[in-house]
Design an enzyme around this catalytic site. Structure first.
Site, PDB file in Angstrom:
ATOM      1  N   GLU A  36       6.174   2.008  -0.589  1.00  0.00           N
ATOM      2  CA  GLU A  36       5.852   3.514  -0.484  1.00  0.00           C
ATOM      3  C   GLU A  36       7.532   4.088  -0.081  1.00  0.00           C
ATOM      4  O   GLU A  36       7.560   5.078   0.454  1.00  0.00           O
ATOM      5  CB  GLU A  36       5.182   4.000   0.711  1.00  0.00           C
ATOM      6  CG  GLU A  36       3.723   3.250   0.865  1.00  0.00           C
ATOM      7  CD  GLU A  36       2.892   4.093  -0.461  1.00  0.00           C
ATOM      8  OE1 GLU A  36       3.514   4.687  -1.327  1.00  0.00           O
ATOM      9  OE2 GLU A  36       1.469   3.794  -0.765  1.00  0.00           O
ATOM     10  N   HIS A  43       3.191   5.333   8.309  1.00  0.00           N
ATOM     11  CA  HIS A  43       1.760   5.409   7.417  1.00  0.00           C
ATOM     12  C   HIS A  43       1.007   4.214   7.779  1.00  0.00           C
ATOM     13  O   HIS A  43       1.303   3.348   8.416  1.00  0.00           O
ATOM     14  CB  HIS A  43       2.352   5.157   6.009  1.00  0.00           C
ATOM     15  CG  HIS A  43       0.916   4.777   5.156  1.00  0.00           C
ATOM     16  ND1 HIS A  43      -0.043   5.684   4.807  1.00  0.00           N
ATOM     17  CD2 HIS A  43       1.003   3.682   4.285  1.00  0.00           C
ATOM     18  CE1 HIS A  43      -0.877   5.120   4.042  1.00  0.00           C
ATOM     19  NE2 HIS A  43      -0.494   4.057   3.719  1.00  0.00           N
ATOM     20  N   HIS A  93      -3.648   2.961   7.729  1.00  0.00           N
ATOM     21  CA  HIS A  93      -4.919   3.384   7.206  1.00  0.00           C
ATOM     22  C   HIS A  93      -5.947   3.629   8.437  1.00  0.00           C
ATOM     23  O   HIS A  93      -6.627   2.823   8.735  1.00  0.00           O
ATOM     24  CB  HIS A  93      -5.335   2.070   6.185  1.00  0.00           C
ATOM     25  CG  HIS A  93      -4.596   2.038   5.162  1.00  0.00           C
ATOM     26  ND1 HIS A  93      -4.786   1.009   4.266  1.00  0.00           N
ATOM     27  CD2 HIS A  93      -3.548   2.579   4.583  1.00  0.00           C
ATOM     28  CE1 HIS A  93      -3.864   1.241   3.343  1.00  0.00           C
ATOM     29  NE2 HIS A  93      -3.121   1.894   3.335  1.00  0.00           N
ATOM     30  N   HIS A 138      -7.325   7.231   1.289  1.00  0.00           N
ATOM     31  CA  HIS A 138      -6.222   6.332   1.384  1.00  0.00           C
ATOM     32  C   HIS A 138      -5.699   6.023   2.943  1.00  0.00           C
ATOM     33  O   HIS A 138      -5.789   5.071   3.567  1.00  0.00           O
ATOM     34  CB  HIS A 138      -5.472   6.445   0.671  1.00  0.00           C
ATOM     35  CG  HIS A 138      -4.058   5.584   0.687  1.00  0.00           C
ATOM     36  ND1 HIS A 138      -3.126   5.255  -0.381  1.00  0.00           N
ATOM     37  CD2 HIS A 138      -3.645   4.662   1.775  1.00  0.00           C
ATOM     38  CE1 HIS A 138      -2.157   4.296  -0.015  1.00  0.00           C
ATOM     39  NE2 HIS A 138      -2.554   4.128   1.454  1.00  0.00           N
TER      40      HIS A 138
END
Ligand code: 13P
Ligand code: ZN
Length: 282
Positions: free
Chosen positions: A133, A156, A158, A228
């Site tokens: 990413e 980031h 999940h 996501h």
């Protein structure tokens, strides 16, 4: 510039030994452990970047341009000569928690802003590559610099509860998802008064998701990626984690109420306005 390979290896050692980086590694390990324990980092899920340019002298930064370099798909002119500590692609947060040094790399953006040099501590070539990413991280890091924002960290993860929320059609707009998150827990409004951005499902690791995410961060400190995960900004890794933790709690409260078979009342409009007007922590 570095004259020979021995100098380069010595310099690599100096980077890793730099005392200003020690507390950064400690915090990375701590938050990686939390991400793993919360179940928000299955396998290699999640990644981060930290702008650490200010920890190095300009003369030291110049030396980073002696390391192997890789072209970028896009040019980031405002990131020229900036240095980032970035999680390695494919690395696991549970391993990061035990040994951050072996699961990160340093990414130094070239003079032109169109390539990056990697420093990963491996003496026989590059073994750790930055997160897949990276395009999203660099786009946001550049925006933070342009806006002179105090945030240096992009995280980031999940976050299960938030992913679950984005699977429910009624919450797939910015307006709807923010009403729900604010309504379920006062802290969500207190600490994220501008709410979160919402990006409809887009393939991860692409320039498309990077561009969409950039728009989301014009107004928000957190952006949800439909089906996501989510991304948060922070002055520290810990602060970025806090934002995710707070809204995950809102989502969790919603699902727990629903599991009773009843509809949650949520905070009323008046109660939300009272919070908006209050002087408590921001
Ligand atoms: P990386 O291992 O490349 O960081 O990918 C993890 C992830 O969560 C992709 O969205
Ligand atoms: Zn992901």
């Amino acid at each position: 510039m570095i004259g020979n390979i021995d100098n380069l290896l010595n310099f690599t050692n100096d980077i890793y030994q730099k005392k200003e980086l020690k507390p950064v590694f400690v915090q990375i390990a701590d938050i990686a452990q939390h991400l793993w324990e919360h179940g928000w980092a299955e396998r290699n899920a999640g990644n981060f970047s930290i702008n650490i340019t200010s920890l190095f002298h300009i003369k030291e930064l110049e030396r980073f341009s002696a390391y192997p370099f890789f072209p970028l798909q896009k040019r980031y002119p405002d990131l020229a000569r900036t240095l980032f500590l970035v999680s390695g692609t494919g690395t696991r947060m549970r391993d990061m928690a035990r040994n951050p040094v072996e699961n990160i790399c340093f990414v130094y953006i070239s003079d032109s802003g169109s390539a990056f040099h990697i420093i990963d501590g491996n003496q026989e070539g590059v073994s750790i590559r930055p997160t897949s990413e990276l395009a999203t991280h660099l786009a946001i890091q550049q925006q933070l610099l342009q806006k002179k924002s105090p945030e240096k960290v992009i995280l980031h993860a999940h976050v299960t509860e938030l992913i679950a929320l984005t699977h429910l059609a009624p919450f797939t707009t910015e307006l709807a998802v923010n009403s729900l998150l604010w309504g379920m827990h006062p802290e969500s409004l207190l600490f994220l008064p501008d709410g979160v951005g919402f990006i409809p499902y887009t393939l991860a690791g692409t320039e498309t998701i990077a561009g969409a995410t950039l728009k989301g961060f014009e107004k928000h400190k957190v952006v949800l990626w439909e089906k996501h995960g989510c991304i948060a900004l922070g002055k520290t890794v810990s602060e970025a984690f806090d934002y995710l933790d707070i809204i995950a709690k809102s989502a969790k409260i919603y699902f727990q109420c629903k599991s009773t078979g009843m509809e949650p009342q949520g905070l009323t409009g008046e109660q939300l306005q009272e919070i908006r007007n209050s002087e408590i922590v921001k």
